[in-house]
Motif scaffolding. Structure first.
Motif, PDB file in Angstrom:
ATOM      1  N   ALA A 184      -2.244  -4.439 -20.505  1.00  0.00           N
ATOM      2  CA  ALA A 184      -2.147  -4.716 -19.070  1.00  0.00           C
ATOM      3  C   ALA A 184      -2.701  -3.565 -18.238  1.00  0.00           C
ATOM      4  N   ASP A 185      -2.337  -2.344 -18.617  1.00  0.00           N
ATOM      5  CA  ASP A 185      -2.823  -1.172 -17.874  1.00  0.00           C
ATOM      6  C   ASP A 185      -4.341  -1.088 -17.875  1.00  0.00           C
ATOM      7  N   SER A 186      -4.936  -1.342 -19.045  1.00  0.00           N
ATOM      8  CA  SER A 186      -6.378  -1.198 -19.163  1.00  0.00           C
ATOM      9  C   SER A 186      -7.117  -2.251 -18.358  1.00  0.00           C
ATOM     10  N   LEU A 187      -6.531  -3.431 -18.202  1.00  0.00           N
ATOM     11  CA  LEU A 187      -7.192  -4.501 -17.465  1.00  0.00           C
ATOM     12  C   LEU A 187      -6.935  -4.426 -15.961  1.00  0.00           C
ATOM     13  N   PHE A 188      -5.670  -4.228 -15.590  1.00  0.00           N
ATOM     14  CA  PHE A 188      -5.327  -4.257 -14.161  1.00  0.00           C
ATOM     15  C   PHE A 188      -5.253  -2.869 -13.529  1.00  0.00           C
ATOM     16  N   GLY A 189      -5.289  -1.837 -14.357  1.00  0.00           N
ATOM     17  CA  GLY A 189      -5.226  -0.488 -13.811  1.00  0.00           C
ATOM     18  C   GLY A 189      -6.457   0.337 -14.121  1.00  0.00           C
ATOM     19  N   ALA A 190      -7.553  -0.328 -14.504  1.00  0.00           N
ATOM     20  CA  ALA A 190      -8.782   0.378 -14.864  1.00  0.00           C
ATOM     21  C   ALA A 190      -9.349   1.144 -13.674  1.00  0.00           C
ATOM     22  N   PRO A 192     -13.156   2.878 -12.696  1.00  0.00           N
ATOM     23  CA  PRO A 192     -13.089   1.982 -11.544  1.00  0.00           C
ATOM     24  C   PRO A 192     -12.547   0.599 -11.931  1.00  0.00           C
ATOM     25  N   ALA A 193     -12.070  -0.120 -10.946  1.00  0.00           N
ATOM     26  CA  ALA A 193     -11.386  -1.391 -11.186  1.00  0.00           C
ATOM     27  C   ALA A 193     -12.324  -2.468 -11.709  1.00  0.00           C
ATOM     28  N   GLU A 197     -12.800 -11.242  -9.746  1.00  0.00           N
ATOM     29  CA  GLU A 197     -13.228 -12.565 -10.221  1.00  0.00           C
ATOM     30  C   GLU A 197     -13.199 -12.637 -11.743  1.00  0.00           C
ATOM     31  N   VAL A 198     -13.544 -11.528 -12.389  1.00  0.00           N
ATOM     32  CA  VAL A 198     -13.521 -11.489 -13.852  1.00  0.00           C
ATOM     33  C   VAL A 198     -12.099 -11.707 -14.363  1.00  0.00           C
ATOM     34  N   LEU A 199     -11.142 -10.977 -13.786  1.00  0.00           N
ATOM     35  CA  LEU A 199      -9.753 -11.113 -14.223  1.00  0.00           C
ATOM     36  C   LEU A 199      -9.165 -12.458 -13.842  1.00  0.00           C
ATOM     37  N   ALA A 200      -9.520 -12.960 -12.667  1.00  0.00           N
ATOM     38  CA  ALA A 200      -9.010 -14.260 -12.227  1.00  0.00           C
ATOM     39  C   ALA A 200      -9.438 -15.357 -13.195  1.00  0.00           C
TER      40      ALA A 200
END
Length: 221
Positions: A184-190, A192-193, A197-200
């Motif tokens: 979760a940290d690596s995806l939502f707390g990266a 730069p972010a 749209e990629v995560l959605a």
């Protein structure tokens, strides 16, 4: 005789072809030890060896695993890692260890160790643990004191304490620096972010939800 020569030649060719594959693995230590020289600015795959004349017993020792980790955080968990950064003498030996403390309801969130297989032993309390195979199959069970569980190298895994008292585990890892990627940290707390749209699209949620989740992880930094 001709047939025998052909067989020998085929074996030699096969051995020659196999040699590069064998060389792809980390070599075994070629000396008694290679204590990490933290003062060196030379970049290698691992750490430069300290001058053996400067090595002391303290380079192979660590004190503190008898102390409970501070679980006063959002996850109710604390990992005390004993890797090459903590024990320079682990350099080139391919092993490390860690203490895991979980408060009641505490979670060591889904994560991977890209460079190591982990063997976890429960020394107090109970934990619900598991890992995901590459086909999505979950392998999980409840562990009690004295139980052992293996997390294969690189696979996503977790530990959760559903009990009413603290739980403690000791883990062995097959790398001097196993690495850690919290999913979760690596995806939502990266940083730069990652693009919203990629995560959605990946999680089948809308961009507004992605932003709300990102905000939660931003407060943890």
């Amino acid at each position: 005789m001709a047939r025998s020569c052909e067989i020998v030649l085929a074996l030699l060719v096969a051995a020659a072809m196999a040699s590069p594959l064998a060389l792809a693995y980390d070599p075994s230590p070629l000396q008694d030890f290679c204590v990490a020289d933290k003062a060196s600015d030379v970049f290698v795959n691992g750490h430069v060896c300290k001058d053996p004349a400067q090595v002391t017993a303290g380079d192979f020792a660590f004190s503190g695993l008898q102390n409970a980790g501070d679980t006063a955080n959002a996850f109710g968990s604390k990992v005390t890692l004993v890797n090459v950064g903590a024990v320079p003498g682990l350099n080139s030996l391919g092993v490390s260890m860690a203490r895991l403390d979980l408060a009641p309801g505490g979670l060591n969130p889904p994560h991977t160790h890209p460079l190591a297989t982990e063997v976890l032993t429960i020394v107090d309390g109970e934990m619900y643990v598991g890992f995901l195979a590459t086909d999505g199959t979950l392998f999980a069970r409840v562990l009690s004191k004295g139980d052992v569980f293996v997390f294969p190298k690189g696979l996503v895994h977790f530990e959760f304490n559903f009990g009413a008292r603290p739980a403690v585990g000791i883990a062995g890892l097959s790398s001097q620096n196993p690495g850690l990627i919290r999913v979760a940290d690596s995806l939502f707390g990266a940083s730069p972010a990652i693009n919203d749209e990629v995560l959605a699209k990946a999680f089948r949620i809308d961009a507004a939800t992605v932003q709300r989740i990102k905000a939660q992880f931003a407060t943890k930094k």
